[in-house]
Design a protein around this motif. Structure first.
Motif, PDB file in Angstrom:
ATOM      1  N   VAL A 120      27.035  37.832  50.505  1.00  0.00           N
ATOM      2  CA  VAL A 120      28.157  38.018  51.422  1.00  0.00           C
ATOM      3  C   VAL A 120      28.554  39.492  51.376  1.00  0.00           C
ATOM      4  CG1 VAL A 120      30.561  37.455  51.944  1.00  0.00           C
ATOM      5  CG2 VAL A 120      28.981  35.664  51.181  1.00  0.00           C
ATOM      6  N   LEU A 121      28.573  40.141  52.527  1.00  0.00           N
ATOM      7  CA  LEU A 121      28.896  41.556  52.628  1.00  0.00           C
ATOM      8  C   LEU A 121      30.250  41.705  53.317  1.00  0.00           C
ATOM      9  CD1 LEU A 121      25.398  42.732  53.922  1.00  0.00           C
ATOM     10  CD2 LEU A 121      26.211  42.728  51.545  1.00  0.00           C
ATOM     11  N   LEU A 122      31.226  42.275  52.616  1.00  0.00           N
ATOM     12  CA  LEU A 122      32.572  42.467  53.154  1.00  0.00           C
ATOM     13  C   LEU A 122      32.819  43.965  53.291  1.00  0.00           C
ATOM     14  CD1 LEU A 122      34.440  39.755  51.050  1.00  0.00           C
ATOM     15  CD2 LEU A 122      33.499  39.560  53.371  1.00  0.00           C
TER      16      LEU A 122
ATOM     17  N   LEU B 234      22.296  36.069  54.702  1.00  0.00           N
ATOM     18  CA  LEU B 234      23.529  36.805  54.447  1.00  0.00           C
ATOM     19  C   LEU B 234      24.612  36.475  55.455  1.00  0.00           C
ATOM     20  CD1 LEU B 234      23.977  39.362  56.597  1.00  0.00           C
ATOM     21  CD2 LEU B 234      22.159  40.384  55.258  1.00  0.00           C
ATOM     22  N   LEU B 235      25.833  36.732  55.038  1.00  0.00           N
ATOM     23  CA  LEU B 235      27.012  36.636  55.900  1.00  0.00           C
ATOM     24  C   LEU B 235      27.721  37.979  55.814  1.00  0.00           C
ATOM     25  CD1 LEU B 235      29.534  33.700  56.091  1.00  0.00           C
ATOM     26  CD2 LEU B 235      30.306  36.054  56.116  1.00  0.00           C
ATOM     27  N   HIS B 236      28.067  38.540  56.955  1.00  0.00           N
ATOM     28  CA  HIS B 236      28.683  39.859  57.033  1.00  0.00           C
ATOM     29  C   HIS B 236      30.024  39.727  57.754  1.00  0.00           C
ATOM     30  CE1 HIS B 236      28.427  43.999  59.306  1.00  0.00           C
ATOM     31  NE2 HIS B 236      29.443  43.972  58.451  1.00  0.00           N
TER      32      HIS B 236
ATOM     33  N   LEU C 139      22.274  47.643  57.852  1.00  0.00           N
ATOM     34  CA  LEU C 139      23.499  48.348  57.510  1.00  0.00           C
ATOM     35  C   LEU C 139      24.672  47.529  58.037  1.00  0.00           C
ATOM     36  CD1 LEU C 139      25.165  50.769  56.518  1.00  0.00           C
ATOM     37  CD2 LEU C 139      24.671  51.904  58.704  1.00  0.00           C
ATOM     38  N   ALA C 140      25.458  46.976  57.122  1.00  0.00           N
ATOM     39  CA  ALA C 140      26.606  46.121  57.466  1.00  0.00           C
ATOM     40  C   ALA C 140      27.860  46.983  57.471  1.00  0.00           C
ATOM     41  CB  ALA C 140      26.743  44.987  56.451  1.00  0.00           C
ATOM     42  N   LEU C 141      28.438  47.169  58.648  1.00  0.00           N
ATOM     43  CA  LEU C 141      29.562  48.090  58.805  1.00  0.00           C
ATOM     44  C   LEU C 141      30.880  47.373  59.047  1.00  0.00           C
ATOM     45  CD1 LEU C 141      27.846  50.769  61.078  1.00  0.00           C
ATOM     46  CD2 LEU C 141      28.655  51.131  58.737  1.00  0.00           C
ATOM     47  N   GLY C 142      31.956  48.055  58.691  1.00  0.00           N
ATOM     48  CA  GLY C 142      33.304  47.633  59.030  1.00  0.00           C
ATOM     49  C   GLY C 142      34.069  48.814  59.583  1.00  0.00           C
ATOM     50  N   HIS C 143      35.160  48.554  60.261  1.00  0.00           N
ATOM     51  CA  HIS C 143      36.110  49.536  60.792  1.00  0.00           C
ATOM     52  C   HIS C 143      36.412  49.277  62.265  1.00  0.00           C
ATOM     53  CE1 HIS C 143      38.545  53.130  60.997  1.00  0.00           C
ATOM     54  NE2 HIS C 143      37.829  53.604  61.994  1.00  0.00           N
TER      55      HIS C 143
ATOM     56  N   VAL D  78      26.314  47.913  52.604  1.00  0.00           N
ATOM     57  CA  VAL D  78      27.611  47.546  53.165  1.00  0.00           C
ATOM     58  C   VAL D  78      28.509  48.774  53.071  1.00  0.00           C
ATOM     59  CG1 VAL D  78      28.387  46.528  50.958  1.00  0.00           C
ATOM     60  CG2 VAL D  78      29.545  45.938  53.094  1.00  0.00           C
ATOM     61  N   LEU D  79      29.174  49.098  54.185  1.00  0.00           N
ATOM     62  CA  LEU D  79      29.877  50.384  54.268  1.00  0.00           C
ATOM     63  C   LEU D  79      30.967  50.308  55.323  1.00  0.00           C
ATOM     64  CD1 LEU D  79      29.448  53.199  52.893  1.00  0.00           C
ATOM     65  CD2 LEU D  79      28.146  53.846  54.931  1.00  0.00           C
TER      66      LEU D  79
END
Length: 363
Positions: free
Chosen positions: A50-52, A4-6, A183-187, A156-157
């Protein structure tokens, strides 16, 4: 194992207000080109997923051609793509996400609740949810648990671990109790490191490229493999330009020599620098205009700040029976009463400008 790519927080079409009009236009173009680089990177690595994790664009005021390029470029990724909209790019049927046609390999989570997408060919389930407005005050991960089976469970979150409630504040316990494999996070705009609560690995990749001096240094994405109860992931540098802040102490030194020593072995042509001069100088301080004229072309953009202070021996003139002495004596009394760095800075500036005026010279 699943490759995977995050990535997260591209903030496409950011205004870049601190740059010139031409540079801001160039940076927006480069940020769109980063999508193509991401696609090439994903395909070269033969990633499955891919997780965006949200904030792909900066606001709803995004150019239509940017959204069309986003959809087209993600459609060229050979693996599956999952997008969890965040507070800047929240899901709205009438918003940017709803105005373009998305390719079959791209799944956008559209509900303010956890959904599951099964990938039987990978023996995997990908979970996700969306901000549906610019705030999300309830933890989307609350009371979530994966089923007990042999599949790999990934989410993804967009959210804020132990952070502000308005941005989907998820807790450490919620992460640990979820049972997720990753758990793939953004922010958060800085790489968090690959962390683990319970058996769940989690991370923020940070933004793929800095946009200001609050986002200095190396930026990138996360890549690796995830399987049942295992995650082998690492940070991969991705940004083409960096923001950097360096402080140069010029006490008792020639300013240009001190600066050149601080810049030694740095490749600055592509990057945006803020150089802060500190330490003691004479009453003239540092000639920022002269330095910028001499070195500005060595940087994509150069910002200079003079935070030096008047050398202590200058204050000895306060003992003089002269107008200069009276002036400095008055400032010394104010200096003794100063309570904040801002107060001290104002007194330093007053000393420099006042002495320059008394001595009938330019500062």
């Amino acid at each position: 194992m699943i490759k995977l790519l995050h990535a997260a927080d591209f903030h496409l079409d950011s205004p870049y207000r601190s740059l010139s009009v031409d540079q801001a236009r160039q940076r927006r173009r480069e940020s769109r080109e980063n999508l193509l680089r991401l696609t090439q990177f994903a395909n070269a690595g033969a990633v499955d997923v891919v997780l965006l994790a949200g904030d792909l664009f900066d606001s709803s005021e995004i150019y239509r051609e940017t959204m069309e390029m986003l959809a087209k470029t993600l459609g060229e990724i050979k693996g599956r793509v999952f997008i969890a909209p965040g507070n800047h790019d929240f899901w709205d049927i009438n918003g940017p996400y709803g105005k373009v046609q998305w390719p079959d390999n791209v799944h956008i989570f559209r509900r303010n609740a956890i959904e599951a997408v099964e990938l039987p060919e990978l023996n995997c389930i990908v979970y996700g949810a969306a901000f549906t407005q610019n705030e999300c005050s309830e933890s989307l991960l609350k009371d979530f648990h994966v089923p007990q089976d042999d599949r790999t469970h990934i989410m993804v979150l967009h959210g804020d671990v132990d952070g502000a409630a308005r941005y989907n504040a998820v807790t450490r316990d919620e992460i640990a109790q979820s049972g997720l494999d990753y758990l793939a996070l953004g922010h958060v705009h800085a790489f968090s490191g690959i962390e683990k609560f319970g058996t769940t690995a989690w991370a923020y990749p940070g933004c793929p490229e800095g946009r200001g001096f609050d986002e200095c240094g190396e930026h990138g994405v996360i890549m690796g493999t995830v399987g049942k109860d295992t995650a082998d992931l690492h940070f991969v540098p991705f940004g083409r330009r960096r923001y950097e802040i360096i402080t140069v102490d010029v006490t008792g030194r020639d300013v240009m020599e001190a600066l050149e020593a601080a810049l030694a072995k740095r490749h600055t042509e592509m990057d945006i620098y803020r150089i802060v001069f500190s330490g003691e100088t004479d009453v003239g301080g540092v000639d920022l205009t002269e330095i910028h004229d001499a070195l500005g072309e060595r940087f994509y953009q150069l910002e200079l700040r003079d935070e030096t202070r008047v050398a202590e021996d200058i204050w000895l003139y306060a003992k003089e029976d002269s107008l200069r002495g009276l002036f400095l004596k008055s400032l010394l009394r104010r200096k003794a009463e100063a309570k904040t760095p801002e107060d001290f800075a104002r007194i330093e500036r007053a000393a420099r400008f006042g002495l320059a005026a008394l001595e009938n010279r330019d500062l």
